[in-house]
Every structure is written in structure tokens, then in C-alpha cells.
Scaffold this motif. Structure first.
Motif, PDB file in Angstrom:
ATOM      1  N   ASP A   4       0.809  -1.215   0.000  1.00 40.71           N
ATOM      2  CA  ASP A   4       0.000   0.000   0.000  1.00 40.71           C
ATOM      3  C   ASP A   4       0.844   1.269   0.000  1.00 40.71           C
ATOM      4  N   LEU A   5       2.146   1.137   0.165  1.00 38.87           N
ATOM      5  CA  LEU A   5       3.009   2.307   0.264  1.00 38.87           C
ATOM      6  C   LEU A   5       3.432   2.816  -1.104  1.00 38.87           C
ATOM      7  N   GLU A   6       3.596   4.129  -1.174  1.00 37.43           N
ATOM      8  CA  GLU A   6       4.069   4.768  -2.404  1.00 37.43           C
ATOM      9  C   GLU A   6       5.556   5.048  -2.261  1.00 37.43           C
ATOM     10  N   ASN A  53       9.929   3.538   2.101  1.00 34.01           N
ATOM     11  CA  ASN A  53       9.109   2.336   2.315  1.00 34.01           C
ATOM     12  C   ASN A  53       9.862   1.264   3.088  1.00 34.01           C
ATOM     13  N   GLU A  92       3.932   8.592   7.587  1.00 35.35           N
ATOM     14  CA  GLU A  92       2.843   7.612   7.692  1.00 35.35           C
ATOM     15  C   GLU A  92       1.591   8.141   7.011  1.00 35.35           C
ATOM     16  N   GLU A  95       1.565   7.875   3.374  1.00 34.14           N
ATOM     17  CA  GLU A  95       1.778   6.495   2.921  1.00 34.14           C
ATOM     18  C   GLU A  95       3.161   6.275   2.316  1.00 34.14           C
ATOM     19  N   ASP A  99       2.688   1.848   8.635  1.00 33.67           N
ATOM     20  CA  ASP A  99       1.853   2.373   9.716  1.00 33.67           C
ATOM     21  C   ASP A  99       2.487   2.081  11.071  1.00 33.67           C
TER      22      ASP A  99
END
Length: 336
Positions: A4-6, A53, A92, A95, A99
Motif C-alpha cells: 500500500d506504500l508509495e 518504504n 505515515e 503512505e 503504519d
């Protein structure tokens, strides 16, 4: 790494974080955050980490360990860790990191003894430096800066902000006034206050004003109390003056066996490279400790230096329990 991270580089993250904070922090504070985060980014680059990330709680802890091995004090690490936590919490939100990473920044725990004993610039040393300047460079700009910092216990930014109109020699006081955006106080309007000056300090400031102060205005047409030939001195220039004034070789012998002719700390702007030189905040700490050693109540010191009473009581009082008892005895003699 979560799907889900960019992807984002540490430098990009810092730039976005600082832009986000500009609306809520003074530019001076933004610069401090930038300096602290620059150190983090440089360490990540040395470690080959180019994507936020990939950060984890273990990564942050390794950075803290690196700082400790580099000789950074635990007090400094603790103070800087709040910036790292805020930065990672922002990352966070956009993103860029997993998290919960911000909460994994463990703020080092220090006991009151560690904090109060962290101040190694003794009031006696400042007094010795001032005696030197009172004799050999009386009422010079350097002299007045250190005299006021130690007499008041103020922050360097507050002294930088003082105008001639804020100085009242006949009534023996000056005022700290929050003026956005050019000369803000650290605590905004909550930092505004009148400060009583002793007769001796007023005499020194008056002699500086009449003889050595440059009759100039700043870019906004205001008349600063502390001036250069071109206007209001910058905070960085004032800070460098304090570093230079606290070099031992300026009023005695070098304790580091260095040759003043070749020592890098003698170069303009490099006074901080002397192992014995100290920053304006250290002068503020010495001033607060001096006030407490005179048994001036913490609530009075708190108002004068614009710090909480709790901080004054916990971290700036180095008297032993016996010394405190003896000072209380003198106060209570009226009961006899």
C-alpha cells in the motif's frame, strides 16, 4: 515493505514535511528541523537506503546507536528524537512508511540528575569572561551581547528581536515583543514580557548605545538595539560571537595545546569548532543556574527566562539538599 506504500526518497519526504510544517512553525524552527533531518537523510544514504518504504523501527534505533557512537550526548539525542518522530508520523500520513513507525521512535529516558548535570558551562566561567570584557573591551558589541544574555537568561532570538524603542534606560528595563514575521519570539505573544535590568547593566548598555552602536535601521525601517554596520545583526552572527567569546584562548591559555595561529576555530564563523566554546543556549543555562544558586524562587526565574517553573526546578537547580537547607535557614531567620 507494504504493497500500500508509495515509493519516496528520504529527501522528498523531508521537503514535503518541511513544506507542511511552514504554516505552524517559525522559520527558525523549520531550519532546526531541516538540520536534524539532514543528518538522518545522510545516514540513510550511507546505509544504502533510498526508499522510505524500507524503514522500520530497527532502522531508526540503528540511527540512534550511530549517533551515540559518534559522541552525541543523550540529551541531544532525546531532544532531536521528537523531530524524527514527527517526521515519520507525517510520512505515515502520506503512505511513505509503514503504519505505526512514528510510535516506534523511542524517546530516550533521562532522569532529573542527568538533565540537571548536563550543563557544563559554569556561571563562574561566564563571570570570568565578563570581567575580561569589562576591563579590555568595555561596552563593545560582544560585551553587551554576553552581558545581556547572562543577566537576563534569555534566548538569543529574543535579544536579536529587541529594538531601541523596547529599551527603557530611565526605568531600567527592556521589553521582549513578538513581531511577525521578521523577529518572532519562540513562544509567540506568550514570550512577551518586560525585563528588569540592574543599574550596572543599564550603564553598560547605555555606553554601548552612545559610543559603539551603529546608528542604522534594518530592512523594515526599525532600529535594532544590537546592530552591525548594515542593520540588525542576524541570529547566526550573534551565535557565532558567543562561540568566539567562550573560546578559552580569548582570555587565557588554550587548554587543548593548539596553536592559535593555525587553529581552525580562529577562522571567521568557525568558533564552534573549539572544543571549549559554547552556544548561546549554554549561556542561558548558566544564567538560570546562577539565579537558582542565589535562591531566587523558581516562579520568578520562570517569568524572567520564559520557561516553565517545573523545568526550572527539575533541570536547572544544582544545589545540594544541604545547600538548599542553609539558604532556607537564612530565609527563615525572621521566625526566630
Amino acid at each position: 515493505m507494504s504493497d500500500d506504500l508509495e515509493p519516496m526518497t528520504p529527501c522528498e519526504g523531508v521537503e514535503m514535511y518541511l513544506d507542511h510544517r511552514r504554516g505552524s512553525l517559525h522559520e527558525r524552527t523549520i531550519q532546526s528541523h531541516h538540520y536534524r533531518l539532514k543528518q538522518f537523510v545522510e545516514w540513510l544514504d550511507d546505509e544504502g537506503i533510498t526508499n522510505l518504504n524500507d524503514l522500520s523501527g530497527r532502522t531508526v534505533e540503528r540511527f540512534f546507536q550511530y549517533r551515540r557512537k559518534s559522541g552525541i550526548s543523550e540529551t541531544t539525542i532525546r531532544g532531536n528524537s521528537y523531530t524524527y518522530r514527527a517526521y515519520l508520523q507525517y510520512c505515515e500520513a502520506i503512505e511513505a512508511v509503514p503504519d505505526g513507525l512514528g510510535e516506534k521512535v523511542l524517546i530516550p529516558e533521562l532522569d532529573k540528575h542527568q538533565l540537571s548535570r548536563n550543563h557544563d558551562l559554569r556561571p563562574e566561567r561566564i563571570q570570568s569572561i565578563l570581567e575580561h570584557y569589562r576591563q579590555f573591551e568595555y561596552a563593545s558589541r560582544h560585551h553587551v551581547i554576553l552581558e545581556l544574555l547572562f543577566h537576563i537568561g534569555c534566548r538569543i532570538g529574543a535579544l536579536h528581536a529587541v529594538d531601541l524603542r523596547d529599551y527603557h534606560p530611565d526605568e531600567q528595563y527592556l521589553e521582549f515583543v513578538h513581531r511577525e514575521p521578521e523577529t518572532p519570539l519562540k513562544n509567540d505573544v506568550n514570550g512577551e514580557r518586560p525585563i528588569a535590568l540592574s543599574e550596572d547593566v543599564v550603564e553598560i548598555v547605555e555606553d554601548y548605545r552612545q559610543v559603539n552602536r551603529h546608528d542604522v535601521t534594518d530592512d523594515d525601517g526599525r532600529e535594532p538595539l544590537i546592530t552591525s554596520r548594515y542593520g540588525r545583526m542576524t541570529v547566526s552572527a550573534m551565535r557565532d560571537i558567543v562561540y568566539r567569546m567562550t573560546r578559552p584562548c580569548g582570555y587565557g591559555e588554550c587548554p587543548h595545546d593548539r596553536d592559535p595561529e593555525s587553529c581552525e576555530a580562529m577562522e571567521p564563523g568557525l568558533g564552534s569548532r573549539c572544543p571549549s566554546s559554547r552556544a548561546p543556549h549554554d549561556v542561558r543555562s548558566a544564567a538560570i543556574m546562577h539565579m537558582r544558586s542565589l535562591d531566587i524562587p523558581a516562579r520568578v526565574v520562570s517569568k524572567r527566562v520564559n520557561a516553565t517553573q517545573e523545568v526550572i526546578e527539575d533541570y536547572y537547580d544544582e544545589r545540594t539538599p544541604r545547600e538548599r537547607m542553609e539558604q532556607r535557614r537564612q530565609t527563615l531567620e525572621v521566625l526566630q
